[in-house]
Scaffold this active site. Structure first.
Site, PDB file in Angstrom:
ATOM      1  N   HIS A  77      -7.920  -5.334  -0.652  1.00 52.85           N
ATOM      2  CA  HIS A  77      -6.546  -4.480  -0.426  1.00 52.85           C
ATOM      3  C   HIS A  77      -5.852  -5.031   0.828  1.00 52.85           C
ATOM      4  O   HIS A  77      -6.592  -5.385   1.921  1.00 52.85           O
ATOM      5  CB  HIS A  77      -6.938  -3.027  -0.017  1.00 52.85           C
ATOM      6  CG  HIS A  77      -5.700  -2.213  -0.186  1.00 52.85           C
ATOM      7  ND1 HIS A  77      -5.197  -1.710  -1.367  1.00 52.85           N
ATOM      8  CD2 HIS A  77      -5.309  -1.447   0.834  1.00 52.85           C
ATOM      9  CE1 HIS A  77      -4.280  -0.761  -1.114  1.00 52.85           C
ATOM     10  NE2 HIS A  77      -4.376  -0.735   0.406  1.00 52.85           N
ATOM     11  N   ASP A 129      -9.855  -5.157  -5.066  1.00 53.32           N
ATOM     12  CA  ASP A 129      -9.180  -3.966  -4.592  1.00 53.32           C
ATOM     13  C   ASP A 129      -9.675  -2.730  -5.125  1.00 53.32           C
ATOM     14  O   ASP A 129      -9.824  -2.725  -6.500  1.00 53.32           O
ATOM     15  CB  ASP A 129      -7.511  -3.941  -4.672  1.00 53.32           C
ATOM     16  CG  ASP A 129      -6.936  -2.873  -4.033  1.00 53.32           C
ATOM     17  OD1 ASP A 129      -7.539  -1.718  -3.638  1.00 53.32           O
ATOM     18  OD2 ASP A 129      -5.615  -3.144  -3.479  1.00 53.32           O
ATOM     19  N   SER A 185       0.752  -1.244   0.171  1.00 50.14           N
ATOM     20  CA  SER A 185       0.024  -0.130   0.127  1.00 50.14           C
ATOM     21  C   SER A 185       0.888   1.306  -0.082  1.00 50.14           C
ATOM     22  O   SER A 185       1.705   1.499  -0.887  1.00 50.14           O
ATOM     23  CB  SER A 185      -0.996   0.049   1.051  1.00 50.14           C
ATOM     24  OG  SER A 185      -1.837   0.773   1.113  1.00 50.14           O
TER      25      SER A 185
END
Length: 346
Positions: A317, A287, A184
């Site tokens: 995610h 995601d 991320s």
């Protein structure tokens, strides 16, 4: 964005006052909460920040004595109180191990290498790749807005260059095979490391970067993609959280097209002339950032870069950090192992 947020987090009152004094000096004025992020970060109306006390895996705990991989925390920038967690698996082959530098996620606002699931994910990477894993903390927003986290890599590279020169032939780490990775926001940092090193803006010295592993990179942009617009409300990374974290992380007044967020924004440097080693990008097909990540890969390929995209069906995610021992995390580990060590011999 990583880190399972425990429901029992409590806010620490040591970071800011509970109220302010009016101009007259005698009437307390309650401070309002301007932003409440995940219940663990509150931005107050006077600009101060309160952070929750969250569980951490710290040196000297039972987790260290029962770990299959020895680990320790090392300061890489004492002036900013920045550290990394070093995992060094034992090897009976006598061969040096590649080095995987890993940046945790958290939207640039939350997270730590000491959070239990981040720690567990890095333990597994070190043991099963295998590799020497350096899990890096960096300054967080909104106390330190971007590009602070990106600029911390300058100090990290100073430390890495010193290690590469000092280790020489001793030790298990092969600084001739260093991979930068992260999930991320951490993958966003790894991207910026790639650009800075590949453009000559950051001196890697004796450290040779062999590749980048970007796990669901957290990029931004003012234009909504289809997967962002269609994001359901019952997932961890929602559109509202995405917008809030960029609001807290970016320089005041900046849009999501800021170069720290959007690698192909109007003010971002072109990547055509940037030398990049191979790049592996992984993302779950549920995601919210899927379309943005697919576009990132397509534009790197169009610029002549060697980039591979691997999609994981049914995953959202941060899947391998939320469940570091899960089946999907095992599949991801196999992909990363192939990228780092090459295909397994028949």
């Amino acid at each position: 964005m990583s880190g399972q947020i425990p429901p029992s987090c409590r806010m620490s009152s040591s970071t800011s006052p509970a109220s302010a004094i009016s101009d007259s000096g005698d009437v307390p004025v309650p401070l309002g909460v301007v932003e409440d992020c995940l219940g663990i970060l509150q931005l107050l109306s006077d600009g101060t920040v309160q952070r929750a006390v969250v569980p951490l895996v710290l040196p000297g705990t039972s987790a260290q004595t029962t770990s299959p991989v020895p680990w320790k925390d090392v300061a890489y920038d004492e002036t900013r109180n920045l550290s990394l967690r070093m995992y060094v698996p034992s090897t009976d082959t006598g061969k040096k191990l590649p080095v995987l530098v890993y940046f945790h996620g958290g939207g640039f606002c939350v997270g730590s290498f000491a959070m239990p699931n981040v720690h567990d994910a890095c333990l597994r990477l070190a043991a099963e790749l295998p590799a020497v894993v350096l899990s890096v903390n960096y300054r967080l927003a909104p106390e330190h807005r971007l590009p602070a986290a990106l600029d911390d890599v300058e100090a990290l590279f100073s430390w890495l260059r010193g290690q590469a020169q000092a280790v020489s032939d001793a030790g298990p780490a092969d600084f001739g095979r260093v991979f930068f990775s992260g999930d991320s926001a951490g993958a966003n940092i790894a991207h910026h490391v790639a650009v800075r090193v590949g453009s000559g803006a950051l001196d890697a010295g004796p450290v040779r970067i062999a590749g980048y592993v970007l796990l669901w990179p957290y990029f931004g942009g003012e234009r909504r993609t289809a997967s962002e617009a269609a994001c359901p409300p019952d997932v961890f990374l929602t559109l509202a959280l995405y917008d809030q974290m960029w609001r807290l992380a970016l320089p005041a007044g900046a849009s999501r097209d800021h170069p720290a967020a959007n690698p192909f924004g109007p003010e971002s440097p072109p990547l055509d002339g940037v030398e990049l080693p191979p790049v592996l990008v992984a993302v779950g097909d549920r995601d919210m950032l899927l379309d943005r990540i697919v576009e990132y890969v397509a534009r790197l390929k169009a610029a002549g870069k060697h980039v591979e995209l691997v999609e994981f069906p049914g995953q959202g995610h941060g899947f391998s950090v939320f469940e570091p021992r899960g089946e999907a995390a095992s599949g991801l580990l196999r992909v990363v192992r192939r990228f780092v060590h090459g295909p397994a011999p028949n």
